[in-house]
Design a protein around this motif. Sequence first.
Motif, PDB file in Angstrom:
ATOM      1  N   GLU A   6       0.835  -1.185   0.109  1.00  0.00           N
ATOM      2  CA  GLU A   6       0.094   0.064  -0.006  1.00  0.00           C
ATOM      3  C   GLU A   6       0.787   1.152   0.045  1.00  0.00           C
ATOM      4  N   CYS A  22      -2.665   0.258  -3.984  1.00  0.00           N
ATOM      5  CA  CYS A  22      -2.071  -1.096  -3.490  1.00  0.00           C
ATOM      6  C   CYS A  22      -1.872  -1.805  -4.615  1.00  0.00           C
ATOM      7  N   TRP A  36     -10.523  -3.237   0.581  1.00  0.00           N
ATOM      8  CA  TRP A  36      -9.913  -2.390   1.668  1.00  0.00           C
ATOM      9  C   TRP A  36     -10.441  -2.538   2.997  1.00  0.00           C
ATOM     10  N   CYS A  96      -4.934  -3.141   2.297  1.00  0.00           N
ATOM     11  CA  CYS A  96      -5.778  -3.876   1.099  1.00  0.00           C
ATOM     12  C   CYS A  96      -5.585  -5.361   1.494  1.00  0.00           C
TER      13      CYS A  96
END
Length: 125
Positions: A6, A22, A36, A96
Amino acid sequence: QVQLVESGGGLVQAGGSLRLSCTASGRTFSTYAMGWFRQAPGKEREFVAAITWSGGSTHYADSVKGRFTISRDNAKSTVYLQMNSLKPEDTAVYYCAADFDQRRRAVSILIPNYWGQGTQVTVSS
């Protein structure tokens, strides 16, 4: 095996915007769903947004609906989270996640197989 990295976190004033990215490596990005999550101090990790492998369907937590937008660029193996109208309660570490089996479920049910290391988002009042 998938590696997720990320970026894009930082400090922003309330009402401002940030875009998280990400980038994935290891497995063909266009074959799995992404999402997320976030975790604020002293709280459990919570779902924020999800997107199917093609980008055709998305799902959001009620707390971010209308303010956040998830998107993906399969050519760049990257998923994004555009965050607008940020509030102090959005302060958290954002992670993520990759879900390899989402095609068997609704996009609202994301069960991650891999996580990124997280990026801090701080919204000042």
